[in-house]
Design a protein around this motif. Structure first.
Motif, PDB file in Angstrom:
ATOM      1  N   ALA A   1     -15.556  24.868   7.320  1.00 60.26           N
ATOM      2  CA  ALA A   1     -16.431  25.502   8.308  1.00 60.26           C
ATOM      3  C   ALA A   1     -16.887  24.437   9.304  1.00 60.26           C
ATOM      4  N   VAL A   2     -17.190  24.866  10.511  1.00 64.50           N
ATOM      5  CA  VAL A   2     -17.591  23.947  11.577  1.00 64.50           C
ATOM      6  C   VAL A   2     -18.955  23.344  11.276  1.00 64.50           C
ATOM      7  N   GLY A   3     -18.997  22.019  11.160  1.00 62.28           N
ATOM      8  CA  GLY A   3     -20.253  21.308  10.990  1.00 62.28           C
ATOM      9  C   GLY A   3     -20.896  21.402   9.628  1.00 62.28           C
ATOM     10  N   VAL A   4     -20.147  21.810   8.602  1.00 57.95           N
ATOM     11  CA  VAL A   4     -20.694  21.941   7.250  1.00 57.95           C
ATOM     12  C   VAL A   4     -19.832  21.119   6.298  1.00 57.95           C
ATOM     13  N   CYS A   5     -20.492  20.315   5.456  1.00 57.83           N
ATOM     14  CA  CYS A   5     -19.791  19.485   4.474  1.00 57.83           C
ATOM     15  C   CYS A   5     -19.104  20.394   3.446  1.00 57.83           C
ATOM     16  N   PRO A   6     -17.818  20.144   3.147  1.00 56.52           N
ATOM     17  CA  PRO A   6     -17.121  20.997   2.186  1.00 56.52           C
ATOM     18  C   PRO A   6     -17.590  20.804   0.742  1.00 56.52           C
ATOM     19  N   ALA A   7     -18.156  19.639   0.412  1.00 56.72           N
ATOM     20  CA  ALA A   7     -18.553  19.366  -0.970  1.00 56.72           C
ATOM     21  C   ALA A   7     -19.971  19.857  -1.280  1.00 56.72           C
ATOM     22  N   CYS A   8     -20.959  19.477  -0.445  1.00 60.14           N
ATOM     23  CA  CYS A   8     -22.356  19.809  -0.772  1.00 60.14           C
ATOM     24  C   CYS A   8     -22.934  20.931   0.104  1.00 60.14           C
ATOM     25  N   GLY A   9     -22.238  21.338   1.166  1.00 56.60           N
ATOM     26  CA  GLY A   9     -22.701  22.439   2.005  1.00 56.60           C
ATOM     27  C   GLY A   9     -23.779  22.086   3.010  1.00 56.60           C
ATOM     28  N   GLN A  10     -24.060  20.798   3.193  1.00 57.64           N
ATOM     29  CA  GLN A  10     -25.071  20.356   4.152  1.00 57.64           C
ATOM     30  C   GLN A  10     -24.532  20.455   5.582  1.00 57.64           C
ATOM     31  N   GLU A  11     -25.346  20.959   6.506  1.00 57.79           N
ATOM     32  CA  GLU A  11     -24.953  21.013   7.916  1.00 57.79           C
ATOM     33  C   GLU A  11     -25.128  19.633   8.527  1.00 57.79           C
ATOM     34  N   PHE A  12     -24.055  19.110   9.148  1.00 58.65           N
ATOM     35  CA  PHE A  12     -24.117  17.778   9.742  1.00 58.65           C
ATOM     36  C   PHE A  12     -23.881  17.772  11.242  1.00 58.65           C
TER      37      PHE A  12
ATOM     38  N   PRO B   1      -7.085   8.444  24.732  1.00 55.57           N
ATOM     39  CA  PRO B   1      -8.028   8.282  23.606  1.00 55.57           C
ATOM     40  C   PRO B   1      -8.137   6.819  23.184  1.00 55.57           C
ATOM     41  N   PRO B   2      -9.274   6.421  22.620  1.00 58.57           N
ATOM     42  CA  PRO B   2      -9.433   5.052  22.131  1.00 58.57           C
ATOM     43  C   PRO B   2      -8.485   4.766  20.965  1.00 58.57           C
ATOM     44  N   LEU B   3      -8.186   3.499  20.753  1.00 60.08           N
ATOM     45  CA  LEU B   3      -7.260   3.117  19.689  1.00 60.08           C
ATOM     46  C   LEU B   3      -7.949   3.014  18.332  1.00 60.08           C
ATOM     47  N   ARG B   4      -9.248   2.688  18.312  1.00 62.30           N
ATOM     48  CA  ARG B   4      -9.961   2.469  17.059  1.00 62.30           C
ATOM     49  C   ARG B   4     -10.274   3.794  16.372  1.00 62.30           C
ATOM     50  N   THR B   5      -9.885   3.935  15.110  1.00 61.74           N
ATOM     51  CA  THR B   5     -10.227   5.132  14.349  1.00 61.74           C
ATOM     52  C   THR B   5     -11.290   4.783  13.320  1.00 61.74           C
ATOM     53  N   VAL B   6     -12.208   5.707  13.096  1.00 62.93           N
ATOM     54  CA  VAL B   6     -13.260   5.529  12.100  1.00 62.93           C
ATOM     55  C   VAL B   6     -13.222   6.704  11.122  1.00 62.93           C
ATOM     56  N   GLN B   7     -13.667   6.437   9.898  1.00 65.62           N
ATOM     57  CA  GLN B   7     -13.765   7.473   8.870  1.00 65.62           C
ATOM     58  C   GLN B   7     -15.202   7.975   8.852  1.00 65.62           C
ATOM     59  N   ILE B   8     -15.405   9.264   9.068  1.00 67.19           N
ATOM     60  CA  ILE B   8     -16.731   9.871   9.053  1.00 67.19           C
ATOM     61  C   ILE B   8     -16.878  10.629   7.741  1.00 67.19           C
ATOM     62  N   SER B   9     -17.950  10.315   6.996  1.00 65.06           N
ATOM     63  CA  SER B   9     -18.178  10.974   5.709  1.00 65.06           C
ATOM     64  C   SER B   9     -19.628  11.426   5.602  1.00 65.06           C
ATOM     65  N   CYS B  10     -19.877  12.347   4.678  1.00 68.07           N
ATOM     66  CA  CYS B  10     -21.210  12.895   4.453  1.00 68.07           C
ATOM     67  C   CYS B  10     -22.109  11.807   3.867  1.00 68.07           C
ATOM     68  N   ASN B  11     -23.317  11.689   4.383  1.00 67.75           N
ATOM     69  CA  ASN B  11     -24.247  10.668   3.916  1.00 67.75           C
ATOM     70  C   ASN B  11     -24.859  11.042   2.560  1.00 67.75           C
ATOM     71  N   LYS B  12     -24.842  12.321   2.227  1.00 74.70           N
ATOM     72  CA  LYS B  12     -25.458  12.791   0.982  1.00 74.70           C
ATOM     73  C   LYS B  12     -24.508  12.659  -0.206  1.00 74.70           C
ATOM     74  N   CYS B  13     -23.272  13.143  -0.063  1.00 72.87           N
ATOM     75  CA  CYS B  13     -22.337  13.160  -1.187  1.00 72.87           C
ATOM     76  C   CYS B  13     -21.109  12.270  -0.981  1.00 72.87           C
ATOM     77  N   ARG B  14     -21.001  11.613   0.161  1.00 73.41           N
ATOM     78  CA  ARG B  14     -19.903  10.689   0.498  1.00 73.41           C
ATOM     79  C   ARG B  14     -18.533  11.364   0.621  1.00 73.41           C
ATOM     80  N   ALA B  15     -18.481  12.671   0.793  1.00 72.38           N
ATOM     81  CA  ALA B  15     -17.210  13.373   0.960  1.00 72.38           C
ATOM     82  C   ALA B  15     -16.646  13.090   2.354  1.00 72.38           C
ATOM     83  N   PRO B  16     -15.327  12.870   2.484  1.00 71.63           N
ATOM     84  CA  PRO B  16     -14.752  12.623   3.810  1.00 71.63           C
ATOM     85  C   PRO B  16     -14.803  13.887   4.675  1.00 71.63           C
ATOM     86  N   LEU B  17     -15.172  13.711   5.944  1.00 70.79           N
ATOM     87  CA  LEU B  17     -15.278  14.833   6.871  1.00 70.79           C
ATOM     88  C   LEU B  17     -14.204  14.763   7.950  1.00 70.79           C
TER      89      LEU B  17
END
Length: 83
Positions: free
Chosen positions: A50-61, A8-24
């Motif tokens: 849930a798979v592919g759904v933001c826990p805060a706003c419920g948007q499918e990403f 695996p690559p060494l660089r880690t990134v933080q992926i968050s929801c673009n709508k509510c900024r919740a960490p994913l």
């Protein structure tokens, strides 16, 4: 098609929801390009219930799929933010 690299690559990134900024996810990303897919084996931390759904706003990403014979999440454009 070739499978993703075993090491695996060494660089880690933080992926968050673009709508509510919740960490994913905390994800080990390779390369400089945009985030199009997330291989499940490279996810370090998973903050979703849930798979592919933001826990805060419920948007499918993302949608669950197979890419090059490996399970992955296909990211929907404009739904996530990468830092």
């Amino acid at each position: 098609m070739a499978k993703p690299r075993k090491k695996p690559p060494l660089r880690t990134v933080q992926i968050s929801c673009n709508k509510c900024r919740a960490p994913l996810y905390k994800y080990r990303k390779g390369g400089k390009g945009a985030l199009v897919k997330c291989f499940i084996e490279r996810i370090v931390e998973d903050h979703t219930q849930a798979v592919g759904v933001c826990p805060a706003c419920g948007q499918e990403f993302a949608r669950e799929t197979m890419i090059r014979g490996t399970p992955a999440y296909k990211i929907i454009g404009g739904k996530v933010m990468v830092k």
